[in-house]
Scaffold this motif. Structure first.
Motif, short mmCIF file in Angstrom:
data_model
loop_
_atom_site.label_atom_id
_atom_site.label_comp_id
_atom_site.label_asym_id
_atom_site.label_seq_id
_atom_site.Cartn_x
_atom_site.Cartn_y
_atom_site.Cartn_z
N CYS A 94 0.86 -1.18 0.00
CA CYS A 94 0.00 0.00 0.00
C CYS A 94 0.90 1.23 0.00
CB CYS A 94 -0.91 0.00 1.22
SG CYS A 94 -2.10 1.37 1.23
N SER A 95 0.64 2.17 -0.90
CA SER A 95 1.48 3.36 -0.98
C SER A 95 1.24 4.27 0.22
CB SER A 95 1.19 4.13 -2.27
OG SER A 95 -0.08 4.74 -2.19
N ALA A 96 2.27 5.03 0.59
CA ALA A 96 2.16 5.93 1.74
C ALA A 96 1.05 6.97 1.55
CB ALA A 96 3.50 6.60 2.01
N PRO A 97 0.93 7.63 0.40
CA PRO A 97 -0.16 8.62 0.25
C PRO A 97 -1.54 8.00 0.44
CG PRO A 97 1.47 8.94 -1.47
CD PRO A 97 1.83 7.65 -0.76
N ARG A 98 -1.75 6.81 -0.10
CA ARG A 98 -3.05 6.14 0.04
C ARG A 98 -3.32 5.78 1.49
NH1 ARG A 98 -4.07 1.12 -3.72
NH2 ARG A 98 -1.85 1.15 -3.35
N ARG A 99 -2.30 5.26 2.17
CA ARG A 99 -2.45 4.90 3.58
C ARG A 99 -2.75 6.13 4.44
NH1 ARG A 99 0.77 0.52 4.95
NH2 ARG A 99 -0.90 -0.34 3.76
N VAL A 109 -7.28 -10.68 8.00
CA VAL A 109 -8.40 -9.98 7.37
C VAL A 109 -8.27 -10.04 5.85
CG1 VAL A 109 -9.51 -7.73 7.05
CG2 VAL A 109 -8.85 -8.48 9.34
N LYS A 110 -7.07 -9.76 5.34
CA LYS A 110 -6.84 -9.79 3.90
C LYS A 110 -7.03 -11.19 3.33
CE LYS A 110 -3.65 -5.92 3.75
NZ LYS A 110 -2.24 -5.50 3.54
N GLU A 111 -6.53 -12.19 4.05
CA GLU A 111 -6.65 -13.56 3.55
C GLU A 111 -8.10 -14.01 3.51
OE1 GLU A 111 -4.92 -18.05 4.40
OE2 GLU A 111 -4.08 -16.35 5.49
N VAL A 112 -8.86 -13.74 4.56
CA VAL A 112 -10.27 -14.12 4.57
C VAL A 112 -11.02 -13.41 3.46
CG1 VAL A 112 -12.40 -13.97 5.93
CG2 VAL A 112 -10.30 -14.79 7.01
N ALA A 113 -10.72 -12.12 3.26
CA ALA A 113 -11.38 -11.36 2.19
C ALA A 113 -11.03 -11.94 0.82
CB ALA A 113 -10.99 -9.89 2.27
N ALA A 114 -9.78 -12.35 0.64
CA ALA A 114 -9.35 -12.92 -0.65
C ALA A 114 -10.11 -14.19 -0.99
CB ALA A 114 -7.84 -13.19 -0.62
N TYR A 115 -10.56 -14.92 0.03
CA TYR A 115 -11.34 -16.14 -0.19
C TYR A 115 -12.84 -15.88 -0.15
CZ TYR A 115 -7.18 -19.02 -0.07
OH TYR A 115 -5.96 -19.59 -0.37
N GLY A 116 -13.22 -14.60 -0.17
CA GLY A 116 -14.64 -14.25 -0.24
C GLY A 116 -15.34 -14.15 1.10
N LEU A 173 -11.83 -4.60 -1.28
CA LEU A 173 -12.54 -5.42 -2.26
C LEU A 173 -12.18 -5.03 -3.69
CD1 LEU A 173 -16.08 -5.74 -0.62
CD2 LEU A 173 -14.18 -7.38 -0.58
N ALA A 174 -12.02 -3.72 -3.93
CA ALA A 174 -11.64 -3.24 -5.28
C ALA A 174 -10.24 -3.74 -5.65
CB ALA A 174 -11.70 -1.72 -5.32
N ARG A 175 -9.31 -3.69 -4.70
CA ARG A 175 -7.95 -4.17 -4.98
C ARG A 175 -7.94 -5.68 -5.24
NH1 ARG A 175 -3.26 -2.33 -1.39
NH2 ARG A 175 -2.14 -2.98 -3.23
N LEU A 176 -8.73 -6.42 -4.48
CA LEU A 176 -8.82 -7.86 -4.71
C LEU A 176 -9.40 -8.16 -6.08
CD1 LEU A 176 -9.97 -9.06 -1.17
CD2 LEU A 176 -7.71 -9.41 -2.23
N ALA A 177 -10.41 -7.38 -6.50
CA ALA A 177 -11.03 -7.58 -7.82
C ALA A 177 -10.03 -7.26 -8.93
CB ALA A 177 -12.26 -6.70 -7.95
N GLU A 178 -9.18 -6.23 -8.74
CA GLU A 178 -8.16 -5.89 -9.73
C GLU A 178 -7.17 -7.01 -9.92
OE1 GLU A 178 -6.21 -2.32 -8.43
OE2 GLU A 178 -8.03 -1.11 -8.60
N ARG A 179 -6.82 -7.67 -8.83
CA ARG A 179 -5.82 -8.74 -8.88
C ARG A 179 -6.36 -10.04 -9.46
NH1 ARG A 179 -3.06 -7.83 -2.94
NH2 ARG A 179 -2.12 -5.82 -3.44
N ALA A 180 -7.69 -10.19 -9.41
CA ALA A 180 -8.31 -11.45 -9.88
C ALA A 180 -8.32 -11.56 -11.39
CB ALA A 180 -9.74 -11.55 -9.34
#
Length: 157
Positions: free
Chosen positions: A41-46, A127-134, A150-157
């Motif tokens: 995660c980039s510093a500005p976004r965080r 949290v990230k792992e559970v979200a990655a599995y839906g 959720l948007a980042r996970l969708a981009e990676r899929a």
């Protein structure tokens, strides 16, 4: 003026309970965001996410830093470091860090306060792992942070 810091890399937003307790102890609280090159995660976004998360607390500000937390504390006039704990192992680690901080910045010595996080405060990796599995992790994140995840996970899929 009493200033406290809630430091971390903040792979997700800080525990509202920890920030609220720090806010009650101090005139000002700085949520200090350190650099974590491994979480992607980039510093500005965080910084933006954290500022949006803490807008309801007028005595809370958000700042980025690199290097040693104790150097940041000295530069910012911070006298207390406030951390949240998720598990017993966290206490052991924070005790060791408090001892090192006392060596590096005697003015911050003995002022590390640790509060248990809420039951909803799961480790960011989980949290990230559970979200990655839906799985539904919405209770663990502010709404806009959940939407970004959720948007980042969708981009990676």
């Amino acid at each position: 003026m009493r200033r406290a810091v809630c430091p971390g890399s903040f792979a997700r937003s800080p525990s509202a309970i920890v920030v609220a307790r720090a806010s009650a102890l101090s005139d000002e609280v700085v949520v200090a965001v350190g650099v974590n090159r491994q979480d992607g995660c980039s510093a500005p976004r965080r910084l933006d996410m954290l500022r949006r998360t803490t807008t309801a607390s007028p005595n809370v500000t958000v700042a980025g830093f690199s290097g040693l937390l104790t150097d940041f504390c000295r530069a910012e006039g911070v006298t207390a470091i406030v951390k949240g704990l998720r598990a017993v192992g966290g206490f052991d680690y924070e005790l060791q860090m408090a001892q090192m901080n006392a060596h590096l910045a005697p003015g911050v010595e003995g002022r590390v306060r640790a509060y248990p996080c809420s039951a909803r405060s799961c480790p960011p990796r989980a949290v990230k792992e559970v979200a990655a599995y839906g799985g539904d992790v919405s209770a663990h994140l502010p709404g806009f942070v959940h939407a970004r995840l959720l948007a980042r996970l969708a981009e990676r899929a």
